[in-house]
Enzyme design. Structure first.
Site, mmCIF file in Angstrom:
data_model
loop_
_atom_site.group_PDB
_atom_site.id
_atom_site.type_symbol
_atom_site.label_atom_id
_atom_site.label_comp_id
_atom_site.label_asym_id
_atom_site.label_seq_id
_atom_site.Cartn_x
_atom_site.Cartn_y
_atom_site.Cartn_z
ATOM 1 N N THR A 7 5.771 -3.275 -30.531
ATOM 2 C CA THR A 7 5.006 -4.412 -30.018
ATOM 3 C C THR A 7 5.166 -5.606 -30.949
ATOM 4 O O THR A 7 5.466 -5.453 -32.130
ATOM 5 C CB THR A 7 3.494 -4.074 -29.889
ATOM 6 O OG1 THR A 7 2.832 -5.184 -29.287
ATOM 7 C CG2 THR A 7 2.853 -3.787 -31.216
ATOM 8 N N LYS A 12 -2.678 -5.407 -31.463
ATOM 9 C CA LYS A 12 -2.344 -3.994 -31.258
ATOM 10 C C LYS A 12 -1.961 -3.355 -32.590
ATOM 11 O O LYS A 12 -2.296 -2.200 -32.855
ATOM 12 C CB LYS A 12 -1.191 -3.850 -30.271
ATOM 13 C CG LYS A 12 -1.567 -4.132 -28.848
ATOM 14 C CD LYS A 12 -0.419 -3.776 -27.928
ATOM 15 C CE LYS A 12 -0.689 -4.169 -26.504
ATOM 16 N NZ LYS A 12 0.478 -3.938 -25.649
ATOM 17 N N ASP A 70 2.114 0.767 -22.818
ATOM 18 C CA ASP A 70 2.052 -0.163 -21.696
ATOM 19 C C ASP A 70 0.657 -0.025 -21.109
ATOM 20 O O ASP A 70 0.129 1.087 -21.011
ATOM 21 C CB ASP A 70 3.115 0.155 -20.644
ATOM 22 C CG ASP A 70 3.236 -1.001 -19.663
ATOM 23 O OD1 ASP A 70 3.299 -2.161 -20.105
ATOM 24 O OD2 ASP A 70 3.243 -0.750 -18.440
ATOM 25 N N TYR A 155 -8.216 -9.554 -19.380
ATOM 26 C CA TYR A 155 -9.221 -9.340 -18.335
ATOM 27 C C TYR A 155 -10.580 -8.886 -18.882
ATOM 28 O O TYR A 155 -11.482 -8.569 -18.109
ATOM 29 C CB TYR A 155 -8.698 -8.308 -17.321
ATOM 30 C CG TYR A 155 -7.418 -8.743 -16.634
ATOM 31 C CD1 TYR A 155 -7.444 -9.712 -15.632
ATOM 32 C CD2 TYR A 155 -6.183 -8.214 -16.992
ATOM 33 C CE1 TYR A 155 -6.271 -10.140 -15.002
ATOM 34 C CE2 TYR A 155 -5.009 -8.622 -16.374
ATOM 35 C CZ TYR A 155 -5.054 -9.582 -15.380
ATOM 36 O OH TYR A 155 -3.904 -9.996 -14.781
ATOM 37 N N LYS A 176 -15.083 -1.666 -29.140
ATOM 38 C CA LYS A 176 -14.122 -1.549 -28.040
ATOM 39 C C LYS A 176 -13.053 -0.504 -28.361
ATOM 40 O O LYS A 176 -12.695 0.305 -27.500
ATOM 41 C CB LYS A 176 -13.473 -2.915 -27.758
ATOM 42 C CG LYS A 176 -12.597 -2.876 -26.509
ATOM 43 C CD LYS A 176 -11.884 -4.179 -26.225
ATOM 44 C CE LYS A 176 -10.679 -3.912 -25.345
ATOM 45 N NZ LYS A 176 -9.787 -5.050 -25.230
ATOM 46 N N HIS A 181 -9.099 2.313 -23.508
ATOM 47 C CA HIS A 181 -7.902 3.031 -23.065
ATOM 48 C C HIS A 181 -6.896 3.180 -24.216
ATOM 49 O O HIS A 181 -6.411 4.262 -24.487
ATOM 50 C CB HIS A 181 -7.303 2.279 -21.884
ATOM 51 C CG HIS A 181 -7.151 0.791 -22.087
ATOM 52 N ND1 HIS A 181 -8.114 0.021 -22.700
ATOM 53 C CD2 HIS A 181 -6.140 -0.066 -21.807
ATOM 54 C CE1 HIS A 181 -7.717 -1.233 -22.749
ATOM 55 N NE2 HIS A 181 -6.512 -1.310 -22.226
HETATM 56 P P1 IMP Z 1 0.907 -4.988 -22.235
HETATM 57 O O1 IMP Z 1 0.541 -3.546 -22.354
HETATM 58 O O2 IMP Z 1 1.006 -5.666 -23.566
HETATM 59 O O3 IMP Z 1 2.110 -5.180 -21.356
HETATM 60 O O4 IMP Z 1 -0.315 -5.720 -21.545
HETATM 61 C C1 IMP Z 1 -0.585 -5.626 -20.201
HETATM 62 C C2 IMP Z 1 -1.649 -6.580 -19.737
HETATM 63 O O5 IMP Z 1 -2.751 -5.793 -19.283
HETATM 64 C C3 IMP Z 1 -2.230 -7.535 -20.742
HETATM 65 O O6 IMP Z 1 -1.480 -8.696 -20.843
HETATM 66 C C4 IMP Z 1 -3.598 -7.806 -20.116
HETATM 67 O O7 IMP Z 1 -3.467 -8.678 -19.044
HETATM 68 C C5 IMP Z 1 -3.956 -6.447 -19.539
HETATM 69 N N1 IMP Z 1 -4.708 -5.645 -20.519
HETATM 70 C C6 IMP Z 1 -4.291 -4.514 -21.129
HETATM 71 N N2 IMP Z 1 -5.232 -4.035 -21.972
HETATM 72 C C7 IMP Z 1 -6.253 -4.909 -21.895
HETATM 73 C C8 IMP Z 1 -7.524 -4.971 -22.571
HETATM 74 O O8 IMP Z 1 -7.890 -4.148 -23.419
HETATM 75 N N3 IMP Z 1 -8.292 -6.020 -22.236
HETATM 76 C C9 IMP Z 1 -7.938 -6.973 -21.333
HETATM 77 N N4 IMP Z 1 -6.779 -6.967 -20.707
HETATM 78 C C10 IMP Z 1 -5.930 -5.938 -20.977
#
Ligand code: IMP
Length: 199
Positions: A7, A12, A70, A155, A176, A181
């Site tokens: 990442t 993260k 992801d 979100y 959090k 997740h």
């Molecule tokens: P990625 O895993 O970095 O590709 O993120 C995927 C997308 O999911 C992020 O850009 C957010 O839009 C959404 N997302 C994933 N985890 C969270 C969270 O913990 N809070 C709010 N949005 C999330």
């Protein structure tokens, strides 16, 4: 032992460093490991995307555990959208204020029991011997009636967690991480690493 997390996201990295803190491991971002790779996340599931990213990095390193994640938001009323397209929903350059407002409007007519949603996180791990493991974890909640809270990202302001009585944007990062997740998926991956190496 070295762990490389696929990442560029500093939040993260902070989260994974906190969780892996008591392991005798060096945790590096791709940048810190000197790896430059642009991976197209074109999978249809969170697991596929995590695996695509992890494999792209694992091809370039030796003697390290590679992790990639992801994640996204599934809204049941919208047939689990935006799902794997969470960051691309309404365009990557659209602000989350606009995206969140749009979601609230799409759910304007939805009753409370129709507002169920979850954040999903898949993490793929590839060990130095190329053994792979994929883990999925979720946090269940509801789409709030209005945007609330300044913490977190994405979100979070519209994701209401009934057991806490607030959105994830109103929780501290520590709170959090315990219930999220990604926090849960990272904790499971940590157990897998501990069992595998007997550390
Ligand atoms: P990625 O895993 O970095 O590709 O993120 C995927 C997308 O999911 C992020 O850009 C957010 O839009 C959404 N997302 C994933 N985890 C969270 C969270 O913990 N809070 C709010 N949005 C999330």
């Amino acid at each position: 032992m070295k762990i490389i997390f696929a990442t560029g996201n500093e939040n993260k990295m902070k989260e994974i460093r906190e969780i892996m803190d008591d392991l005798d491991c060096e945790v590096l971002s791709m940048k810190e490991a000197g790896i430059v790779v642009n991976v197209e996340e074109n999978g249809e599931t969170f697991e596929e995307n995590a695996q695509i990213k992890a494999r792209a990095i694992a091809e370039r390193v030796e003697d390290a555990i590679v992790l990639a994640d992801d994640s996204g938001l599934e809204i049941d009323f919208l047939n689990k959208e935006p799902g794997v397209r969470s960051s691309r929903f309404m365009g990557v350059d659209t602000s989350y204020t606009v995206k969140n407002q749009h979601i609230l409007e799409l759910l304007e007519e939805a009753e409370e029991e129709q507002r169920s949603a979850r954040f999903v996180c898949a993490i793929a791990a590839i060990l130095p011997n190329k053994e792979e493991k994929i883990i999925r974890a979720t946090i269940e909640g509801q789409i709030a009636k209005e945007s609330k809270g300044e913490k977190g990202f994405g979100y979070d302001p519209i994701f209401y967690v009934p057991e806490f009585g607030c959105t994830t944007a109103e929780l501290s990062m520590e709170q959090k991480n315990k219930i999220s997740h990604r926090g849960k998926a990272l904790t499971q991956i940590k157990k897998f690493i501990i069992e595998y190496y007997g550390i």
